[in-house]
Design a protein around this motif. Structure first.
Motif, PDB file in Angstrom:
ATOM      1  N   ASN A  18       0.688  -1.120   0.299  1.00 48.11           N
ATOM      2  CA  ASN A  18      -0.195   0.598  -0.303  1.00 48.11           C
ATOM      3  C   ASN A  18       0.851   1.236   0.012  1.00 48.11           C
ATOM      4  OD1 ASN A  18      -2.368   0.604  -0.582  1.00 48.11           O
ATOM      5  ND2 ASN A  18      -3.096   0.556   2.170  1.00 48.11           N
ATOM      6  N   MET A  19       1.823   1.004  -0.186  1.00 46.86           N
ATOM      7  CA  MET A  19       3.206   2.147   0.072  1.00 46.86           C
ATOM      8  C   MET A  19       3.649   3.270  -1.228  1.00 46.86           C
ATOM      9  SD  MET A  19       5.834   0.843   2.814  1.00 46.86           S
ATOM     10  CE  MET A  19       6.932   2.984   2.295  1.00 46.86           C
ATOM     11  N   HIS A  34       3.309  16.268  -6.739  1.00 47.06           N
ATOM     12  CA  HIS A  34       2.455  16.296  -7.592  1.00 47.06           C
ATOM     13  C   HIS A  34       1.691  15.016  -7.502  1.00 47.06           C
ATOM     14  CE1 HIS A  34       0.019  16.193 -11.503  1.00 47.06           C
ATOM     15  NE2 HIS A  34       0.117  16.927 -11.365  1.00 47.06           N
ATOM     16  N   PRO A  35      -0.117  14.903  -7.401  1.00 52.25           N
ATOM     17  CA  PRO A  35      -0.681  13.855  -6.869  1.00 52.25           C
ATOM     18  C   PRO A  35       0.015  12.581  -8.203  1.00 52.25           C
ATOM     19  CG  PRO A  35      -1.926  15.035  -7.325  1.00 52.25           C
ATOM     20  CD  PRO A  35      -0.708  16.078  -7.901  1.00 52.25           C
ATOM     21  N   HIS A  36       0.857  13.400  -9.249  1.00 50.19           N
ATOM     22  CA  HIS A  36       1.085  12.119 -10.143  1.00 50.19           C
ATOM     23  C   HIS A  36       1.750  10.569  -9.252  1.00 50.19           C
ATOM     24  CE1 HIS A  36       2.911   9.875 -13.693  1.00 50.19           C
ATOM     25  NE2 HIS A  36       3.787  10.350 -13.350  1.00 50.19           N
ATOM     26  N   TRP A  37       2.345  10.846  -8.545  1.00 47.22           N
ATOM     27  CA  TRP A  37       3.306  10.554  -8.035  1.00 47.22           C
ATOM     28  C   TRP A  37       2.811   8.982  -7.168  1.00 47.22           C
ATOM     29  CZ3 TRP A  37       7.468   9.977 -10.088  1.00 47.22           C
ATOM     30  CH2 TRP A  37       7.860  10.992 -11.007  1.00 47.22           C
ATOM     31  N   ASN A  38       1.549   9.752  -6.475  1.00 52.41           N
ATOM     32  CA  ASN A  38       1.162   8.334  -5.634  1.00 52.41           C
ATOM     33  C   ASN A  38       0.912   7.554  -6.708  1.00 52.41           C
ATOM     34  OD1 ASN A  38       0.556  10.109  -3.442  1.00 52.41           O
ATOM     35  ND2 ASN A  38      -1.359  11.222  -4.833  1.00 52.41           N
ATOM     36  N   GLN A  39       0.828   6.920  -7.777  1.00 54.53           N
ATOM     37  CA  GLN A  39       0.675   5.684  -7.957  1.00 54.53           C
ATOM     38  C   GLN A  39       2.185   4.707  -8.368  1.00 54.53           C
ATOM     39  OE1 GLN A  39      -0.110   6.276 -12.257  1.00 54.53           O
ATOM     40  NE2 GLN A  39       1.316   7.565 -13.145  1.00 54.53           N
TER      41      GLN A  39
END
Length: 142
Positions: A18-19, A34-39
């Motif tokens: 989940n990390m 940026h939220p892009h790096w959450n994936q």
């Protein structure tokens, strides 16, 4: 082929799964990510060691090569006196050529003098050329 697959941090966390990369960012810097790096999952810490070792080895190789050149030039008297002036003269010859060719006006003037060199880019479209879709034949006889 499995040796060339990028190792992920999942192997070190026993499958928490989940990390993300963003979980390792300090809270005071979180607003800049940026939220892009959450994936993306976090990288294996081993990659930092591999990268550090590669940079160290490349540095040692380059310093060894430079050391060999310095040793040769300092211990051979005829080479030590002539090579410095040779490099300076070579720079004085090719630098104006390189910088001149990179300037658009110089290339245009060179193209006018020597069109066979083709050192100029394709001419820009001026928007005034007109092409017709059909050709008409005239029946006039001279």
């Amino acid at each position: 082929m499995a040796a060339f697959v990028e190792p992920h941090f999942d192997a070190w966390t026993q499958g928490s799964g989940n990390m993300t990369v963003v979980d390792k960012v300090p809270p005071e810097m979180l607003h800049m990510v940026h939220p892009h790096w959450n994936q993306f999952p976090p990288m294996n810490p081993l990659w930092h060691s591999i990268l550090g070792f590669a940079i160290f080895m490349l540095g040692m190789i380059s310093m060894t090569g430079n050391g060999c050149v310095m040793y040769i030039f300092t211990n051979t008297n005829p080479l030590a006196t002539i090579w410095g002036s040779l490099f300076a003269k070579a720079n004085a010859v090719y630098n104006p050529i390189v910088y001149g060719i990179s300037h658009p006006k110089y290339r245009a003037a060179l193209y006018q003098k020597f069109p066979s060199l083709s050192c100029q880019d394709a001419p820009a479209d001026d928007g005034q050329s007109v092409a017709s879709g059909a050709t008409q034949a005239s029946d006039e006889k001279a």
